[in-house]
Motif scaffolding. Structure first.
Motif, PDB file in Angstrom:
ATOM      1  N   MET A  71      -0.709 -20.019  10.268  1.00 24.51           N
ATOM      2  CA  MET A  71       0.324 -19.105  10.217  1.00 24.51           C
ATOM      3  C   MET A  71       0.202 -17.801   9.197  1.00 24.51           C
ATOM      4  SD  MET A  71       4.280 -19.852   9.539  1.00 24.51           S
ATOM      5  CE  MET A  71       4.348 -19.058   7.955  1.00 24.51           C
ATOM      6  N   GLY A  72       0.456 -16.720   9.579  1.00 27.67           N
ATOM      7  CA  GLY A  72       0.317 -15.823   8.611  1.00 27.67           C
ATOM      8  C   GLY A  72       1.325 -15.434   7.287  1.00 27.67           C
ATOM      9  N   VAL A  73       1.405 -14.266   6.991  1.00 31.85           N
ATOM     10  CA  VAL A  73       2.425 -13.733   6.212  1.00 31.85           C
ATOM     11  C   VAL A  73       3.276 -13.156   6.678  1.00 31.85           C
ATOM     12  CG1 VAL A  73       2.804 -12.267   3.915  1.00 31.85           C
ATOM     13  CG2 VAL A  73       0.656 -13.723   4.088  1.00 31.85           C
ATOM     14  N   ARG A  74       4.618 -13.189   6.594  1.00 32.83           N
ATOM     15  CA  ARG A  74       5.659 -12.562   7.363  1.00 32.83           C
ATOM     16  C   ARG A  74       6.619 -11.702   6.422  1.00 32.83           C
ATOM     17  NH1 ARG A  74       8.194 -12.643  12.191  1.00 32.83           N
ATOM     18  NH2 ARG A  74      10.432 -12.662  12.039  1.00 32.83           N
ATOM     19  N   LEU A  75       6.941 -10.488   6.633  1.00 36.50           N
ATOM     20  CA  LEU A  75       7.914  -9.598   6.067  1.00 36.50           C
ATOM     21  C   LEU A  75       9.077  -9.644   6.943  1.00 36.50           C
ATOM     22  CD1 LEU A  75       4.929  -8.834   4.563  1.00 36.50           C
ATOM     23  CD2 LEU A  75       6.433  -6.815   3.924  1.00 36.50           C
ATOM     24  N   ALA A  76      10.189 -10.027   6.660  1.00 39.70           N
ATOM     25  CA  ALA A  76      11.357  -9.583   7.429  1.00 39.70           C
ATOM     26  C   ALA A  76      12.559  -8.906   6.668  1.00 39.70           C
ATOM     27  CB  ALA A  76      11.770 -11.317   7.751  1.00 39.70           C
ATOM     28  N   GLY A  77      12.978  -7.920   7.252  1.00 44.01           N
ATOM     29  CA  GLY A  77      13.779  -7.206   6.835  1.00 44.01           C
ATOM     30  C   GLY A  77      13.883  -6.679   5.340  1.00 44.01           C
ATOM     31  N   VAL A  78      12.417  -6.310   4.927  1.00 43.96           N
ATOM     32  CA  VAL A  78      12.201  -6.084   3.686  1.00 43.96           C
ATOM     33  C   VAL A  78      12.928  -4.453   2.949  1.00 43.96           C
ATOM     34  CG1 VAL A  78      10.298  -5.374   2.014  1.00 43.96           C
ATOM     35  CG2 VAL A  78      10.230  -7.594   3.285  1.00 43.96           C
ATOM     36  N   ARG A  79      13.664  -4.814   2.048  1.00 43.02           N
ATOM     37  CA  ARG A  79      13.986  -3.348   1.606  1.00 43.02           C
ATOM     38  C   ARG A  79      13.637  -3.359   0.333  1.00 43.02           C
ATOM     39  NH1 ARG A  79      18.486  -0.926   4.453  1.00 43.02           N
ATOM     40  NH2 ARG A  79      18.907  -1.940   6.514  1.00 43.02           N
ATOM     41  N   LYS A  80      13.596  -2.080  -0.179  1.00 44.16           N
ATOM     42  CA  LYS A  80      13.152  -1.775  -1.301  1.00 44.16           C
ATOM     43  C   LYS A  80      13.762  -0.372  -2.074  1.00 44.16           C
ATOM     44  CE  LYS A  80      10.826  -2.098  -5.535  1.00 44.16           C
ATOM     45  NZ  LYS A  80      11.289  -3.154  -6.428  1.00 44.16           N
ATOM     46  N   SER A  81      14.766  -0.341  -3.029  1.00 41.12           N
ATOM     47  CA  SER A  81      15.361   0.876  -3.542  1.00 41.12           C
ATOM     48  C   SER A  81      14.808   1.232  -4.983  1.00 41.12           C
ATOM     49  CB  SER A  81      16.913   0.616  -3.621  1.00 41.12           C
ATOM     50  OG  SER A  81      17.287   0.512  -2.292  1.00 41.12           O
ATOM     51  N   TYR A  82      14.693   2.239  -5.071  1.00 44.39           N
ATOM     52  CA  TYR A  82      14.544   2.813  -6.605  1.00 44.39           C
ATOM     53  C   TYR A  82      15.809   3.406  -7.193  1.00 44.39           C
ATOM     54  CZ  TYR A  82       9.472   1.520  -6.035  1.00 44.39           C
ATOM     55  OH  TYR A  82       8.332   0.866  -5.702  1.00 44.39           O
ATOM     56  N   ARG A  83      16.507   2.819  -7.756  1.00 47.67           N
ATOM     57  CA  ARG A  83      17.827   3.322  -8.542  1.00 47.67           C
ATOM     58  C   ARG A  83      18.698   3.413  -6.808  1.00 47.67           C
ATOM     59  NH1 ARG A  83      15.070   6.646 -12.143  1.00 47.67           N
ATOM     60  NH2 ARG A  83      15.207   5.385 -14.304  1.00 47.67           N
ATOM     61  N   ARG A  84      19.031   4.584  -6.529  1.00 49.30           N
ATOM     62  CA  ARG A  84      20.063   4.602  -5.509  1.00 49.30           C
ATOM     63  C   ARG A  84      18.832   4.929  -4.219  1.00 49.30           C
ATOM     64  NH1 ARG A  84      25.026   7.620  -7.202  1.00 49.30           N
ATOM     65  NH2 ARG A  84      24.492   6.959  -9.136  1.00 49.30           N
ATOM     66  N   ARG A  85      17.677   5.158  -4.283  1.00 51.86           N
ATOM     67  CA  ARG A  85      17.118   5.799  -3.119  1.00 51.86           C
ATOM     68  C   ARG A  85      16.132   4.536  -2.641  1.00 51.86           C
ATOM     69  NH1 ARG A  85      11.782   8.644  -2.899  1.00 51.86           N
ATOM     70  NH2 ARG A  85      11.727   9.218  -0.699  1.00 51.86           N
ATOM     71  N   GLU A  86      16.669   4.331  -1.580  1.00 48.16           N
ATOM     72  CA  GLU A  86      15.913   3.478  -0.527  1.00 48.16           C
ATOM     73  C   GLU A  86      14.644   4.004   0.077  1.00 48.16           C
ATOM     74  OE1 GLU A  86      17.899   1.727   3.074  1.00 48.16           O
ATOM     75  OE2 GLU A  86      17.754  -0.194   1.886  1.00 48.16           O
ATOM     76  N   VAL A  87      13.478   3.254  -0.317  1.00 45.47           N
ATOM     77  CA  VAL A  87      12.360   3.509   0.090  1.00 45.47           C
ATOM     78  C   VAL A  87      11.626   2.846   1.490  1.00 45.47           C
ATOM     79  CG1 VAL A  87       9.827   4.195  -0.442  1.00 45.47           C
ATOM     80  CG2 VAL A  87      11.491   4.502  -2.277  1.00 45.47           C
ATOM     81  N   LEU A  88      12.220   1.454   1.265  1.00 45.33           N
ATOM     82  CA  LEU A  88      11.828   0.863   2.446  1.00 45.33           C
ATOM     83  C   LEU A  88      13.224   0.273   2.893  1.00 45.33           C
ATOM     84  CD1 LEU A  88       8.905  -1.561   1.048  1.00 45.33           C
ATOM     85  CD2 LEU A  88       8.803   0.512   2.277  1.00 45.33           C
ATOM     86  N   ALA A  89      13.595   0.311   4.229  1.00 42.25           N
ATOM     87  CA  ALA A  89      14.874   0.441   4.899  1.00 42.25           C
ATOM     88  C   ALA A  89      14.681  -0.824   5.912  1.00 42.25           C
ATOM     89  CB  ALA A  89      15.363   1.587   5.205  1.00 42.25           C
ATOM     90  N   GLY A  90      13.824  -1.809   5.741  1.00 40.75           N
ATOM     91  CA  GLY A  90      14.093  -3.043   6.886  1.00 40.75           C
ATOM     92  C   GLY A  90      12.480  -2.979   7.221  1.00 40.75           C
ATOM     93  N   ILE A  91      11.775  -3.472   6.574  1.00 41.33           N
ATOM     94  CA  ILE A  91      10.175  -3.859   7.342  1.00 41.33           C
ATOM     95  C   ILE A  91      10.096  -5.094   7.852  1.00 41.33           C
ATOM     96  CG2 ILE A  91       7.794  -3.524   6.469  1.00 41.33           C
ATOM     97  CD1 ILE A  91       8.855  -0.949   6.159  1.00 41.33           C
TER      98      ILE A  91
END
Ligand SMILES: Nc1ncnc2c1ncn2[C@@H]1O[C@H](COP(=O)(O)OP(=O)(O)OP(=O)(O)O)[C@@H](O)[C@H]1O
Length: 269
Positions: free
Chosen positions: A1-21
């Motif tokens: 089994m591998g590494v799984r990213l599900a629905g990954v989001r990342k915001s800096y302050r209010r700015r969303e850089v990742l919106a569901g990876i």
């Protein structure tokens, strides 16, 4: 089994850089992220490596040891190079000699000098040696060819081909070298989500100019096959591979867009 990213989001302050990876990382299928400055490549790599926490979503299956070459030189590199490598080997819990790869990479600096005083290329070789030499189950590399001379770059090509068959590999790379790894899946980040594999040179595209209601960034997340997009005064122009044109038009019309222009864009160099 591998590494799984599900629905990954990342915001800096209010700015969303990742919106569901959503992404699966496993040996035999190196994942390559390409694309413009500021689209979120380094952010995605840091989250995948565990160097930065996601704002939402999950990363599962990450092994204990992760080999990571960050885009920026870490502060710990004030340590002498040899001490830094052994320190990182201890962090990774490995018995491998962390200096072993330096010859392959053509390291020509002083191992007793602080990493920060080495030349740019030699710093990169130290960072690559600690990431690739520790037997990690996941290796995450941010612009790994950066600063390398031609011989070292070719050596890195060989090391990555070797590593990719046994190790989950995630690479941000604008040189095109990582995309040539066997089995590589190549993505762009568009509006915070992964867009489909980048086309090979020579692919023919359709360019569609749309007038659409609502937030263009939101729309770009649901339009299929978009390779590039431009915002104009009241219009959104997108480029899709020619075979995705019909699907794009159907999806745009379903979202209430009107089509202002469609043209065939020919082969790109
Ligand atoms: N620690 C941080 N704090 C605030 N904003 C950040 C931080 N790190 C990144 N950003 C912002 O997030 C966005 C994405 O940055 P990131 O470095 O992930 O992009 P990138 O695609 O790797 O860019 P590049 O190709 O220039 O390295 C940028 O707008 C950047 O300014």
């Amino acid at each position: 089994m591998g590494v799984r990213l599900a629905g990954v989001r990342k915001s800096y302050r209010r700015r969303e850089v990742l919106a569901g990876i959503d992404l699966e990382l496993a040996p035999g299928r190196p994942v390559v992220v390409v694309g413009g400055n500021g689209t979120g490549k380094s952010t995605l790599l840091r989250v995948a490596a565990g160097a930065s926490a996601a704002t939402a979503g999950s990363v599962t299956g990450r092994p204990g040891a992760v080999g990571f070459v960050p885009g920026r030189v870490p502060a710990s590199t004030r340590m002498p190079a040899r001490a830094y490598l052994w320190h990182m080997a201890a962090v990774h819990g490995t018995r491998h000699d962390p200096t072993a790869l330096l010859d392959d990479l053509g390291f020509s600096g002083d191992l007793d000098a602080p990493v920060a005083r080495l030349s740019t290329g030699n710093v990169q070789k130290i960072l690559l040696a600690q990431a690739l030499g520790c037997g990690a189950g996941l290796v995450v590399l941010d612009e790994p060819w950066s600063g390398l001379d031609a011989a070292a770059a070719a050596a890195l090509d060989r090391l990555l081909v070797e590593a990719a068959s046994t190790t989950a590999l995630l690479v941000a790379d604008h040189t095109g070298r990582a995309a040539a790894l066997p089995g590589a899946a190549v993505f762009r980040i568009v509006a915070g989500v992964l867009a489909e594999a980048v086309d090979l040179p020579g692919a023919v595209h359709t360019v569609v100019e749309l007038r659409c209601p609502g937030d263009p960034a939101e729309l770009l997340r649901v339009l299929p096959g978009v390779r590039e997009s431009w915002l104009g005064a009241g219009s959104l122009t997108v480029r899709v591979p020619v075979e995705r044109g019909d699907g794009l038009l159907a999806a745009a019309l379903a979202r209430g867009c009107s089509v202002l222009a469609v043209r065939r864009d020919g082969a790109r160099p």
